[in-house]
Write an enzyme that holds these catalytic residues in place. Sequence first.
Site, PDB file in Angstrom:
ATOM      1  N   LEU A  14       0.812  -1.223   0.000  1.00 45.16           N
ATOM      2  CA  LEU A  14       0.000   0.000   0.000  1.00 45.16           C
ATOM      3  C   LEU A  14       0.844   1.271   0.000  1.00 45.16           C
ATOM      4  CD1 LEU A  14      -2.771  -1.124   2.526  1.00 45.16           C
ATOM      5  CD2 LEU A  14      -2.702  -1.414   0.042  1.00 45.16           C
ATOM      6  N   HIS A  15       0.290   2.299  -0.646  1.00 50.03           N
ATOM      7  CA  HIS A  15       0.912   3.623  -0.703  1.00 50.03           C
ATOM      8  C   HIS A  15      -0.196   4.655  -0.552  1.00 50.03           C
ATOM      9  CE1 HIS A  15      -0.691   3.493  -4.750  1.00 50.03           C
ATOM     10  NE2 HIS A  15       0.054   2.438  -5.041  1.00 50.03           N
ATOM     11  N   GLY A  53      -1.756   6.382  -2.614  1.00 49.53           N
ATOM     12  CA  GLY A  53      -2.861   6.244  -3.576  1.00 49.53           C
ATOM     13  C   GLY A  53      -3.957   5.374  -2.976  1.00 49.53           C
ATOM     14  N   HIS A  54      -3.553   4.248  -2.391  1.00 51.93           N
ATOM     15  CA  HIS A  54      -4.535   3.355  -1.751  1.00 51.93           C
ATOM     16  C   HIS A  54      -5.203   4.057  -0.568  1.00 51.93           C
ATOM     17  CE1 HIS A  54      -1.558   0.258  -3.379  1.00 51.93           C
ATOM     18  NE2 HIS A  54      -2.681  -0.080  -3.962  1.00 51.93           N
ATOM     19  N   ILE A  67      -3.194   9.688  -7.423  1.00 51.77           N
ATOM     20  CA  ILE A  67      -2.256  10.352  -6.513  1.00 51.77           C
ATOM     21  C   ILE A  67      -0.856  10.181  -7.098  1.00 51.77           C
ATOM     22  CG2 ILE A  67      -1.382  10.464  -4.138  1.00 51.77           C
ATOM     23  CD1 ILE A  67      -4.413  11.162  -4.439  1.00 51.77           C
TER      24      ILE A  67
HETATM   25  N1  LIG Z   1      -1.634   6.458  -7.583  1.00 49.04           N
HETATM   26  C1  LIG Z   1      -2.866   6.029  -7.331  1.00 49.04           C
HETATM   27  N2  LIG Z   1      -3.860   6.914  -7.108  1.00 49.04           N
HETATM   28  C2  LIG Z   1      -5.119   6.493  -6.876  1.00 49.04           C
HETATM   29  N3  LIG Z   1      -5.496   5.206  -6.834  1.00 49.04           N
HETATM   30  C3  LIG Z   1      -4.548   4.283  -7.055  1.00 49.04           C
HETATM   31  C4  LIG Z   1      -3.194   4.649  -7.305  1.00 49.04           C
HETATM   32  N4  LIG Z   1      -2.475   3.509  -7.481  1.00 49.04           N
HETATM   33  C5  LIG Z   1      -3.337   2.489  -7.356  1.00 49.04           C
HETATM   34  N5  LIG Z   1      -4.575   2.942  -7.087  1.00 49.04           N
HETATM   35  C6  LIG Z   1      -5.785   2.139  -6.956  1.00 49.04           C
HETATM   36  O1  LIG Z   1      -5.692   1.271  -5.850  1.00 49.04           O
HETATM   37  C7  LIG Z   1      -6.423   0.084  -6.124  1.00 49.04           C
HETATM   38  C8  LIG Z   1      -5.558  -1.096  -5.861  1.00 49.04           C
HETATM   39  O2  LIG Z   1      -4.510  -1.097  -6.811  1.00 49.04           O
HETATM   40  P1  LIG Z   1      -3.240  -2.022  -6.725  1.00 49.04           P
HETATM   41  O3  LIG Z   1      -3.233  -2.700  -5.402  1.00 49.04           O
HETATM   42  O4  LIG Z   1      -3.104  -2.813  -7.953  1.00 49.04           O
HETATM   43  O5  LIG Z   1      -2.084  -0.958  -6.628  1.00 49.04           O
HETATM   44  P2  LIG Z   1      -1.225  -0.320  -7.735  1.00 49.04           P
HETATM   45  O6  LIG Z   1      -0.391   0.709  -7.104  1.00 49.04           O
HETATM   46  O7  LIG Z   1      -2.108   0.007  -8.893  1.00 49.04           O
HETATM   47  O8  LIG Z   1      -0.250  -1.465  -8.092  1.00 49.04           O
HETATM   48  P3  LIG Z   1       0.264  -1.907  -9.460  1.00 49.04           P
HETATM   49  O9  LIG Z   1      -0.235  -1.015 -10.539  1.00 49.04           O
HETATM   50  O10 LIG Z   1       1.722  -1.883  -9.328  1.00 49.04           O
HETATM   51  O11 LIG Z   1      -0.367  -3.279  -9.503  1.00 49.04           O
HETATM   52  C9  LIG Z   1      -6.864   0.159  -7.583  1.00 49.04           C
HETATM   53  O12 LIG Z   1      -8.206   0.590  -7.634  1.00 49.04           O
HETATM   54  C10 LIG Z   1      -5.936   1.209  -8.139  1.00 49.04           C
HETATM   55  O13 LIG Z   1      -6.450   1.894  -9.243  1.00 49.04           O
END
Ligand SMILES: Nc1ncnc2c1ncn2[C@@H]1O[C@H](COP(=O)(O)OP(=O)(O)OP(=O)(O)O)[C@@H](O)[C@H]1O
Length: 282
Positions: free
Chosen positions: A33-34, A36-37, A179
């Site tokens: 998680l970061h 964005g999550h 994000i």
């Molecule tokens: N930078 C971000 N800003 C907003 N939402 C995000 C961001 N990165 C991921 N998400 C959203 O978080 C949810 C979970 O995504 P996920 O766990 O695949 O992470 P991710 O950062 O997209 O990883 P990756 O693309 O490397 O698989 C998804 O709905 C995704 O669109």
Amino acid sequence: MEVTQTRAALQESLAKLKKAGSTVALVPTMGALHDGHISLINEAKKEADIVVCSIFVNPTQFTDPKDLEKYPRPLEHDINMLKKAGCDVVFMPSVKEMYPDFPKPEDWYIDLGEAEFLLEGEFRKGHYQGVTQIVYKLFKVVEPDIALFGQKDFQQVLMIKTMVQKLDLPVKIITCPIIREKEGLAMSSRNVHLSEKDRKNALVLSRSLQYIKDNYNTLDINALLEQAKQMIIATEHVELDYLTIANGETLHPLKQKALKNVVALVAAKVGETRLIDNMIIN
Ligand SMILES: Nc1ncnc2c1ncn2[C@@H]1O[C@H](COP(=O)(O)OP(=O)(O)OP(=O)(O)O)[C@@H](O)[C@H]1O
Ligand SMILES: CC(C)(CO)[C@@H](O)C(=O)[O-]
Ligand code: BAL
């Protein structure tokens, strides 16, 4: 915050938390998680009484076994972040919990329309069948009123909305903005694989999208796309899969400029890591 690993435990936790009329929001993730999550969790808290976050690296959506193998899984870090963010329930099932017969494939097919096969669907064949399969399963276990997804996975949101509509599922889908790091790189779990040099090179993705947005009203669409592509191609260790200016509903490339519903989308390998990004133009 309750951490659950089985459907039964999740449902028990939810039953304890739910009062008459309580609403439930689901934030599906693959962990690592970061911020964005966390922005999705924060939005979920505004929209519903109980927030569930699932962490599950779903094997059926991976088309490259190496990508699945090296997907980051920092579980303790994730749990701490979710605790801090005020998430109510974490659901982190095993593969066997979600797919009892794994690795034997389960029957799943949903017609997601033509857009399934474009862009990510072209480069990761079958990816959206895997995504919709797991999101459907998560909806069945959690029974959320709303589910939140990031615009970063633009095509994914379209595919999930198509599934919800086709199967008439009682879940409201909310899309949250991308994000970004200070310099523009879209946050992504896979960014941990980037070297310092890769991180710098990867900035060309958001910059090319911003270039398209900034010049959309003044430049011819073919020239715009060509110039933005050149920016990417000219960057060391960046291998472009696609860059397109498309209709935000069909994902068909625009032949001429439109006044609304336009999105620019990009995917490229930066070093060994494949990244995606997009920007809504109007
Ligand atoms: N930078 C971000 N800003 C907003 N939402 C995000 C961001 N990165 C991921 N998400 C959203 O978080 C949810 C979970 O995504 P996920 O766990 O695949 O992470 P991710 O950062 O997209 O990883 P990756 O693309 O490397 O698989 C998804 O709905 C995704 O669109
Ligand atoms: C929606 C999702 C959690 C399904 O595995 C995944 O595709 C993701 O994290 O974007
Ligand atoms: N964030 C989208 C999930 C995937 O890349 O498989």
